[in-house]
Design a protein around this motif. Structure first.
Motif, PDB file in Angstrom:
ATOM      1  N   GLU A 193      46.375  25.540  13.341  1.00 22.88           N
ATOM      2  CA  GLU A 193      46.084  26.338  11.720  1.00 22.88           C
ATOM      3  C   GLU A 193      44.978  26.727  11.712  1.00 22.88           C
ATOM      4  O   GLU A 193      43.680  26.360  12.152  1.00 22.88           O
ATOM      5  CB  GLU A 193      46.390  25.044  10.887  1.00 22.88           C
ATOM      6  CG  GLU A 193      47.672  24.228  11.107  1.00 22.88           C
ATOM      7  CD  GLU A 193      48.776  25.111  10.498  1.00 22.88           C
ATOM      8  OE1 GLU A 193      48.774  25.689   9.717  1.00 22.88           O
ATOM      9  OE2 GLU A 193      49.819  25.001  11.045  1.00 22.88           O
TER      10      GLU A 193
ATOM     11  N   THR B 256      42.947  26.648   8.930  1.00 23.85           N
ATOM     12  CA  THR B 256      42.164  25.476   8.348  1.00 23.85           C
ATOM     13  C   THR B 256      41.623  24.605   9.341  1.00 23.85           C
ATOM     14  O   THR B 256      40.868  23.655   9.118  1.00 23.85           O
ATOM     15  CB  THR B 256      42.869  24.658   7.062  1.00 23.85           C
ATOM     16  OG1 THR B 256      44.066  24.264   7.658  1.00 23.85           O
ATOM     17  CG2 THR B 256      42.839  25.870   6.001  1.00 23.85           C
TER      18      THR B 256
ATOM     19  N   LEU C 251      42.090  25.630   0.518  1.00 23.29           N
ATOM     20  CA  LEU C 251      43.019  26.730   1.081  1.00 23.29           C
ATOM     21  C   LEU C 251      44.375  25.886   1.151  1.00 23.29           C
ATOM     22  O   LEU C 251      45.219  26.738   0.784  1.00 23.29           O
ATOM     23  CB  LEU C 251      42.373  27.155   2.244  1.00 23.29           C
ATOM     24  CG  LEU C 251      43.317  28.576   2.835  1.00 23.29           C
ATOM     25  CD1 LEU C 251      43.183  29.545   1.681  1.00 23.29           C
ATOM     26  CD2 LEU C 251      42.503  29.427   3.846  1.00 23.29           C
ATOM     27  N   PRO C 252      44.504  24.976   1.792  1.00 26.25           N
ATOM     28  CA  PRO C 252      45.992  24.552   1.947  1.00 26.25           C
ATOM     29  C   PRO C 252      46.732  24.195   0.843  1.00 26.25           C
ATOM     30  O   PRO C 252      47.875  24.187   0.702  1.00 26.25           O
ATOM     31  CB  PRO C 252      45.773  23.163   3.180  1.00 26.25           C
ATOM     32  CG  PRO C 252      44.454  23.466   3.448  1.00 26.25           C
ATOM     33  CD  PRO C 252      43.660  24.216   2.743  1.00 26.25           C
TER      34      PRO C 252
ATOM     35  N   ASP D 213      50.958  30.678   6.819  1.00 28.79           N
ATOM     36  CA  ASP D 213      49.609  30.870   7.986  1.00 28.79           C
ATOM     37  C   ASP D 213      48.921  32.067   7.884  1.00 28.79           C
ATOM     38  O   ASP D 213      47.586  32.162   7.903  1.00 28.79           O
ATOM     39  CB  ASP D 213      50.233  30.497   9.136  1.00 28.79           C
ATOM     40  CG  ASP D 213      50.274  28.921   9.294  1.00 28.79           C
ATOM     41  OD1 ASP D 213      49.877  28.129   8.500  1.00 28.79           O
ATOM     42  OD2 ASP D 213      50.795  28.667  10.476  1.00 28.79           O
TER      43      ASP D 213
ATOM     44  N   GLU E 123      46.581  32.185   5.008  1.00 27.73           N
ATOM     45  CA  GLU E 123      45.434  31.489   5.068  1.00 27.73           C
ATOM     46  C   GLU E 123      44.587  32.207   5.909  1.00 27.73           C
ATOM     47  O   GLU E 123      43.236  32.135   5.522  1.00 27.73           O
ATOM     48  CB  GLU E 123      45.746  30.015   5.565  1.00 27.73           C
ATOM     49  CG  GLU E 123      46.478  29.214   4.275  1.00 27.73           C
ATOM     50  CD  GLU E 123      46.642  27.795   4.885  1.00 27.73           C
ATOM     51  OE1 GLU E 123      46.363  27.497   6.050  1.00 27.73           O
ATOM     52  OE2 GLU E 123      47.333  26.975   4.326  1.00 27.73           O
TER      53      GLU E 123
ATOM     54  N   CYS F  45      42.903  35.044   3.934  1.00 25.00           N
ATOM     55  CA  CYS F  45      41.980  34.569   2.939  1.00 25.00           C
ATOM     56  C   CYS F  45      40.558  33.981   3.527  1.00 25.00           C
ATOM     57  O   CYS F  45      39.511  34.290   3.476  1.00 25.00           O
ATOM     58  CB  CYS F  45      42.438  33.461   2.063  1.00 25.00           C
ATOM     59  SG  CYS F  45      43.641  33.821   1.073  1.00 25.00           S
ATOM     60  N   GLY F  46      40.795  33.169   4.848  1.00 30.42           N
ATOM     61  CA  GLY F  46      39.743  32.859   5.368  1.00 30.42           C
ATOM     62  C   GLY F  46      38.890  33.833   6.221  1.00 30.42           C
ATOM     63  O   GLY F  46      37.674  33.617   6.074  1.00 30.42           O
TER      64      GLY F  46
ATOM     65  N   LEU G 185      41.969  32.597  -3.955  1.00 26.12           N
ATOM     66  CA  LEU G 185      42.237  31.079  -3.685  1.00 26.12           C
ATOM     67  C   LEU G 185      42.647  30.648  -5.078  1.00 26.12           C
ATOM     68  O   LEU G 185      43.416  29.668  -5.268  1.00 26.12           O
ATOM     69  CB  LEU G 185      41.196  30.552  -3.093  1.00 26.12           C
ATOM     70  CG  LEU G 185      40.919  28.902  -3.224  1.00 26.12           C
ATOM     71  CD1 LEU G 185      42.323  28.307  -2.341  1.00 26.12           C
ATOM     72  CD2 LEU G 185      39.669  28.072  -2.553  1.00 26.12           C
TER      73      LEU G 185
END
Length: 134
Positions: free
Chosen positions: A2, A4, A65-66, A72, A75, A78-79, A126
């Motif tokens: 993942e 995250t 975030l999760p 996915d 995420e 964004c990350g 977020l």
């Protein structure tokens, strides 16, 4: 894996580089103060401080975030936008100390502003995701 699971590892390992930067800054200040000069020392400190604070922010961000309910891919996006913003924001200070002039603009100031924009986009995304998920 993942996003995250992986992105916090990147952030934590990046903090090690910030620690090394702090060590280098102390060496410059205590042994080679005249070599850096006041202008470069100011931007070295700014880049170093922004990197440390923003990387800690990224760890908190990646915990939330999760909860935003993104896919996915969302995420990851964004990350990556967040961490790119951290690198650009702090890296711009280092670039400016290398190529900029006191009181003037440089590619470093543009990079710092671009990083701030990326950070804002990631934070607003977020926040919107958390509001939507609530």
């Amino acid at each position: 894996m993942e996003p995250t699971d992986i992105l916090p590892i990147v952030a934590i390992l990046s903090i090690v580089t910030v620690e090394f930067g702090g060590h280098a800054l102390l060496r410059f200040i205590t042994t080679d103060r005249d070599r850096l000069g006041a202008f470069r020392e100011r931007f070295f400190r700014a880049g170093h401080a922004h990197a440390g604070v923003l990387l800690v922010l990224s760890l908190v961000y990646l915990l939330y975030l999760p909860r935003a309910g993104f896919s996915d891919a969302g995420e990851w996006l964004c990350g990556v936008v967040l961490l790119t913003g951290v690198l650009a924001q702090s890296g711009g200070f280092f670039l400016h100390l290398g190529v900029g002039k006191e009181g003037g603009r440089s590619p470093g100031t543009m990079l710092t502003r671009s990083g701030a924009l990326l950070l804002a986009v990631a934070l607003v995304a977020l926040a919107a995701g958390l509001i939507r998920a609530a």
